[in-house]
Design a protein around this motif. Structure first.
Motif, PDB file in Angstrom:
ATOM      1  N   ALA A 175      26.044  48.323  31.806  1.00 59.28           N
ATOM      2  CA  ALA A 175      26.591  47.263  30.950  1.00 59.28           C
ATOM      3  C   ALA A 175      26.598  45.895  31.634  1.00 59.28           C
ATOM      4  O   ALA A 175      26.737  44.875  30.961  1.00 59.28           O
ATOM      5  CB  ALA A 175      28.003  47.628  30.507  1.00 59.28           C
ATOM      6  N   LYS A 176      26.468  45.878  32.962  1.00 58.71           N
ATOM      7  CA  LYS A 176      26.451  44.615  33.716  1.00 58.71           C
ATOM      8  C   LYS A 176      27.697  43.774  33.428  1.00 58.71           C
ATOM      9  O   LYS A 176      27.618  42.575  33.153  1.00 58.71           O
ATOM     10  CB  LYS A 176      25.193  43.801  33.384  1.00 58.71           C
ATOM     11  CG  LYS A 176      23.883  44.556  33.494  1.00 58.71           C
ATOM     12  CD  LYS A 176      23.580  44.968  34.919  1.00 58.71           C
ATOM     13  CE  LYS A 176      22.209  45.626  35.013  1.00 58.71           C
ATOM     14  NZ  LYS A 176      21.922  46.156  36.364  1.00 58.71           N
ATOM     15  N   LEU A 177      28.857  44.413  33.478  1.00 55.52           N
ATOM     16  CA  LEU A 177      30.115  43.728  33.183  1.00 55.52           C
ATOM     17  C   LEU A 177      30.289  42.491  34.057  1.00 55.52           C
ATOM     18  O   LEU A 177      30.026  42.517  35.261  1.00 55.52           O
ATOM     19  CB  LEU A 177      31.290  44.679  33.423  1.00 55.52           C
ATOM     20  CG  LEU A 177      32.682  44.085  33.187  1.00 55.52           C
ATOM     21  CD1 LEU A 177      32.918  43.859  31.698  1.00 55.52           C
ATOM     22  CD2 LEU A 177      33.751  44.994  33.772  1.00 55.52           C
ATOM     23  N   ARG A 178      30.759  41.405  33.411  1.00 50.18           N
ATOM     24  CA  ARG A 178      31.005  40.161  34.132  1.00 50.18           C
ATOM     25  C   ARG A 178      32.455  39.725  33.964  1.00 50.18           C
ATOM     26  O   ARG A 178      33.126  40.095  32.997  1.00 50.18           O
ATOM     27  CB  ARG A 178      30.075  39.063  33.623  1.00 50.18           C
ATOM     28  CG  ARG A 178      28.603  39.303  33.933  1.00 50.18           C
ATOM     29  CD  ARG A 178      27.731  38.230  33.332  1.00 50.18           C
ATOM     30  NE  ARG A 178      27.788  38.255  31.871  1.00 50.18           N
ATOM     31  CZ  ARG A 178      27.117  37.414  31.087  1.00 50.18           C
ATOM     32  NH1 ARG A 178      26.350  36.486  31.627  1.00 50.18           N
ATOM     33  NH2 ARG A 178      27.218  37.500  29.782  1.00 50.18           N
ATOM     34  N   GLU A 179      32.910  38.938  34.894  1.00 51.21           N
ATOM     35  CA  GLU A 179      34.273  38.414  34.852  1.00 51.21           C
ATOM     36  C   GLU A 179      34.504  37.655  33.550  1.00 51.21           C
ATOM     37  O   GLU A 179      33.648  36.901  33.089  1.00 51.21           O
ATOM     38  CB  GLU A 179      34.504  37.480  36.038  1.00 51.21           C
ATOM     39  CG  GLU A 179      35.922  36.921  36.114  1.00 51.21           C
ATOM     40  CD  GLU A 179      36.126  36.028  37.318  1.00 51.21           C
ATOM     41  OE1 GLU A 179      37.231  35.480  37.465  1.00 51.21           O
ATOM     42  OE2 GLU A 179      35.170  35.877  38.114  1.00 51.21           O
ATOM     43  N   ILE A 214      38.235  49.690  37.243  1.00 53.29           N
ATOM     44  CA  ILE A 214      37.066  48.932  37.694  1.00 53.29           C
ATOM     45  C   ILE A 214      36.945  47.631  36.904  1.00 53.29           C
ATOM     46  O   ILE A 214      36.664  46.569  37.467  1.00 53.29           O
ATOM     47  CB  ILE A 214      35.786  49.783  37.555  1.00 53.29           C
ATOM     48  CG1 ILE A 214      35.826  50.956  38.538  1.00 53.29           C
ATOM     49  CG2 ILE A 214      34.540  48.929  37.801  1.00 53.29           C
ATOM     50  CD1 ILE A 214      34.694  51.943  38.367  1.00 53.29           C
ATOM     51  N   ALA A 215      37.164  47.709  35.588  1.00 54.62           N
ATOM     52  CA  ALA A 215      37.065  46.513  34.747  1.00 54.62           C
ATOM     53  C   ALA A 215      38.070  45.452  35.181  1.00 54.62           C
ATOM     54  O   ALA A 215      37.740  44.262  35.286  1.00 54.62           O
ATOM     55  CB  ALA A 215      37.283  46.883  33.282  1.00 54.62           C
ATOM     56  N   LYS A 216      39.298  45.865  35.456  1.00 52.30           N
ATOM     57  CA  LYS A 216      40.314  44.897  35.878  1.00 52.30           C
ATOM     58  C   LYS A 216      39.979  44.316  37.249  1.00 52.30           C
ATOM     59  O   LYS A 216      40.211  43.135  37.506  1.00 52.30           O
ATOM     60  CB  LYS A 216      41.696  45.549  35.897  1.00 52.30           C
ATOM     61  CG  LYS A 216      42.216  45.987  34.535  1.00 52.30           C
ATOM     62  CD  LYS A 216      42.197  44.875  33.493  1.00 52.30           C
ATOM     63  CE  LYS A 216      43.088  43.710  33.843  1.00 52.30           C
ATOM     64  NZ  LYS A 216      43.142  42.707  32.742  1.00 52.30           N
ATOM     65  N   SER A 217      39.411  45.143  38.126  1.00 52.93           N
ATOM     66  CA  SER A 217      39.048  44.638  39.454  1.00 52.93           C
ATOM     67  C   SER A 217      37.938  43.600  39.370  1.00 52.93           C
ATOM     68  O   SER A 217      37.788  42.767  40.271  1.00 52.93           O
ATOM     69  CB  SER A 217      38.611  45.795  40.362  1.00 52.93           C
ATOM     70  OG  SER A 217      37.319  46.262  40.020  1.00 52.93           O
ATOM     71  N   LYS A 218      37.165  43.636  38.268  1.00 47.77           N
ATOM     72  CA  LYS A 218      36.080  42.676  38.068  1.00 47.77           C
ATOM     73  C   LYS A 218      36.519  41.462  37.251  1.00 47.77           C
ATOM     74  O   LYS A 218      35.699  40.607  36.913  1.00 47.77           O
ATOM     75  CB  LYS A 218      34.898  43.365  37.372  1.00 47.77           C
ATOM     76  CG  LYS A 218      34.218  44.431  38.218  1.00 47.77           C
ATOM     77  CD  LYS A 218      33.560  43.824  39.446  1.00 47.77           C
ATOM     78  CE  LYS A 218      32.829  44.870  40.260  1.00 47.77           C
ATOM     79  NZ  LYS A 218      32.181  44.293  41.468  1.00 47.77           N
ATOM     80  N   GLY A 219      37.806  41.403  36.916  1.00 45.56           N
ATOM     81  CA  GLY A 219      38.312  40.248  36.188  1.00 45.56           C
ATOM     82  C   GLY A 219      38.066  40.292  34.698  1.00 45.56           C
ATOM     83  O   GLY A 219      38.045  39.248  34.029  1.00 45.56           O
TER      84      GLY A 219
END
Length: 209
Positions: free
Chosen positions: A134-138, A158-163
Motif C-alpha cells: 500500500a506504500k502508506l505515507r504520513e 505500524i500505521a500510527k508509527s508512520k504518522g
C-alpha cells in the motif's frame, strides 16, 4: 511436538524424540528459546493447509540461538518466521530447528526472546500489506477491519508509527482505554449500519481541517 496425520489437535499432536538435525551448507541449526502459536498452526495440524507434508513439526515463529552452521553466526540470538517453516520444513515447536541462513535475522536487543517470538507472522503480514504494497505515507488515513485481532492490531500499531490516522473496525467498538492506548482516531462496530456514513463524515472533516 509432532503430527503424522491430520485431525483434532489434542488427538494427533504428540511429543517425539528425534536426533538433533545437522545443517546443510546453506542452513543454520537454531536452539529454540521461544515459539508462538498462530491460528495457522492449529489449522495446519487440522489439515487445512494443503501444502503440508507429513510427518511434520508445527510452528512458524521463533527466537533462539544459532548453535551450528554458518561459523560467523554461531552464538547469535536470532528471530525467524514464515516461509515453509511448519509446512514442508519442520517448525519451531521443538528444541532445535533447521533454517536457511538467509531466513534468520538478529533479534532486536530491546525485545526479550518471548516478546520477539510473538511478533512473527502478524507483523510480517501487516508490514507487507501496509508498507510494501500500500506504500502508506504520513498523514494518510487507514481503515483497519478486524482491528482487535493479531494482524489487525499490528496494522494499527505500524500505521500510527508512520504518522497515519486510523479508523478501527471490529465486531465491537474498542474499549476507550485500548483505543486511547493505540491512538486510534475513530473506532466503529462492524455491526453498525452507519459505517459508510461515519467514515465519510470523518474523512470529510479531515479534508476541511
Amino acid at each position: 511436538m509432532r503430527f503424522s496425520s491430520f485431525g483434532d489437535v489434542a488427538a494427533v499432536l504428540h511429543i517425539e524424540e528425534l536426533p538433533t538435525p545437522v545443517p546443510a551448507p546453506d542452513e543454520v541449526l537454531v536452539e529454540v528459546h521461544a515459539a508462538s502459536i498462530n491460528p495457522s498452526d492449529v489449522k495446519n495440524v487440522q489439515g487445512k493447509m494443503k501444502q503440508t507434508t507429513l510427518p511434520r513439526t508445527p510452528g512458524r515463529d521463533l527466537t533462539g540461538i544459532i548453535v551450528a552452521g554458518n561459523g560467523d553466526m554461531i552464538g547469535e540470538q536470532i528471530w525467524a518466521a514464515g516461509g515453509d517453516i511448519g509446512f514442508t520444513r519442520d517448525g519451531s515447536h521443538a528444541e532445535y530447528i533447521l533454517i536457511p541462513g538467509r531466513g534468520v535475522r538478529p533479534k532486536p536487543k530491546s525485545l526479550s526472546m518471548v516478546e520477539a517470538a510473538s511478533v512473527g507472522i502478524n507483523y510480517i503480514t501487516a508490514f507487507f500489506g501496509l508498507i510494501e504494497k500500500a506504500k502508506l505515507r504520513e498523514g494518510e488515513t487507514v481503515l483497519v477491519t478486524g482491528a482487535n485481532g493479531g494482524v489487525g492490531s499490528s496494522v494499527v500499531k505500524i500505521a500510527k508509527s508512520k504518522g497515519a490516522r486510523v479508523i478501527a473496525v471490529d465486531r465491537q467498538v474498542l474499549e476507550p482505554e485500548k483505543a486511547r492506548r493505540l491512538q486510534i482516531d475513530l473506532s466503529l462496530s462492524s455491526q453498525s449500519n452507519d459505517i459508510v456514513n461515519r467514515v465519510k463524515q470523518f474523512t470529510q472533516e479531515l479534508a476541511l481541517s
